[in-house]
Write an enzyme that holds these catalytic residues in place. Sequence first.
Site, PDB file in Angstrom:
ATOM      1  N   LYS A 189       0.837  -1.214   0.000  1.00 51.92           N
ATOM      2  CA  LYS A 189       0.000   0.000   0.000  1.00 51.92           C
ATOM      3  C   LYS A 189       0.864   1.252   0.000  1.00 51.92           C
ATOM      4  O   LYS A 189       0.427   2.326  -0.454  1.00 51.92           O
ATOM      5  CB  LYS A 189      -0.968  -0.015   1.184  1.00 51.92           C
ATOM      6  CG  LYS A 189      -0.337  -0.131   2.566  1.00 51.92           C
ATOM      7  CD  LYS A 189      -0.016   1.198   3.190  1.00 51.92           C
ATOM      8  CE  LYS A 189       0.670   1.017   4.534  1.00 51.92           C
ATOM      9  NZ  LYS A 189       1.050   2.285   5.186  1.00 51.92           N
ATOM     10  N   THR A 246      -3.368   5.727   4.214  1.00 46.42           N
ATOM     11  CA  THR A 246      -2.059   6.116   3.699  1.00 46.42           C
ATOM     12  C   THR A 246      -2.162   7.002   2.471  1.00 46.42           C
ATOM     13  O   THR A 246      -1.315   7.862   2.245  1.00 46.42           O
ATOM     14  CB  THR A 246      -1.235   4.857   3.351  1.00 46.42           C
ATOM     15  OG1 THR A 246      -1.234   3.981   4.480  1.00 46.42           O
ATOM     16  CG2 THR A 246       0.191   5.210   3.016  1.00 46.42           C
TER      17      THR A 246
END
Length: 343
Positions: A189, A246
Amino acid sequence: MNILVLGDGGWGTAIALLLDKNGHNVTLWSNFPDYARLMAKKRENTKFLPGIKLPSSIKITSNLQLITCNLVVMAIPTQYSRSVLSKLKTKIYNLKSTIPIVSVAKGLEMGTLKRPSEIITEVLGTDKIAVLSGPSHAEEVSRGLPASVVIASKNMELAKMAQSAFMNSHFRPYTHSDITGVELGGAIKNIIAIAAGICDGLKLGDNTKSALLTRGLAEIARLGKAMGAHQNTFFGLSGLGDLITTCVSPHGRNRAVGMQLGQGKTLRQIMASMEMVAEGVWTTKAAIKLSNQYKIEMPITKEVYNILFRRKDPKQAVRDLMGRRAKSETEDLCITKSPKLLK
C-alpha cells in the site's frame, strides 16, 4: 508485562505511549545513544513525534545489555531491521530465545524480498511472532484518537496475548491468522500511496484518486494471492483500511514523497530533505522483483518504479496507464465470490 519497543521513530514512540498507558513497564530503545539521552532529558521525541510528552514511566535507552523483558515490539524500518535484530540476538535472545516478538514494521527487504516476520525468523530463529498492521498513523494514536488494527500470528494464543496487551478504549486490535496477507497489505500500500501523492502533486482530482486506490488494491490482492495469502485479507483493515489512510492522510510520508514527485522534484532531492523513512520507495524495488518472479501484472507499481528510479515524467506515466488495452474489470480483480465478501 515488561515490554521492549525497538525503534525511536514516530510509530515506535506512539506504541510505547500506548503500552505505557495500558499499565505495562515499557522500555523504548534507540539505536543512537546521543538521541536516546536527548529524549530522556526532554521527555519528547522532537524529531519524529514532536509535541507529545513522554511520561517518566517510559524508560529510554540505547543499551540492550541492561534490558529484561517478556515481550519485544519491533518498530525498526524494514531495511534496517536485520542489523538491529542481530544486536538483539547477541544481547537478549541468546539468553532467552522464547520471548515473543510483535512486528509493527511495514515493508519488504530489498535484497532478499523478505517480509519483516521472515527476517525475524531467519535472524532470531524463533516462531513466536505476531505482526500488527492497519490504519494507524503515529500522530493520531499518540493523541488517543480511535484506531482499529489487525494482529496476525500462526499461533492464535500469541495473537490473543498481544491483542490483550495493546487493546484499550481507543485502540482496538482484531486477531487474524494470515501473516503473509497482513504484511503484504502493509507493505505494498505504500507504493500506491506514492502514486496517490503523485496524483495530488499533479492535481488530477478525486476521480483519479478513487480509481487509483481501487486498481491499486487489485494489484495488492493479485500479488498476495500468488504468494499464498488469503484474498479476503486485502479487503479488511490491513488491506483496504490501511490503503485508504495512507493515500489520503496529510501525515503519510509515502504520499508526501509522491506529491513532491508530481510537483517536479527528483527522488534525490526529496530523500535529502527527509528525516523519516518512506518505506514505499524501497518496497517498490522489491515489489517489481516479486511481480516478475510470480508473473503478476502490476502496472501502477511498474509506473511508480519508472518515476522513482528511471526519471520518467509522471504525466507520461499517467498517460501510459490510461492507454493500456481495454479489459473487463472482473478479469483480474481476484474476487471469486463477491456476495460473500459483502456480508
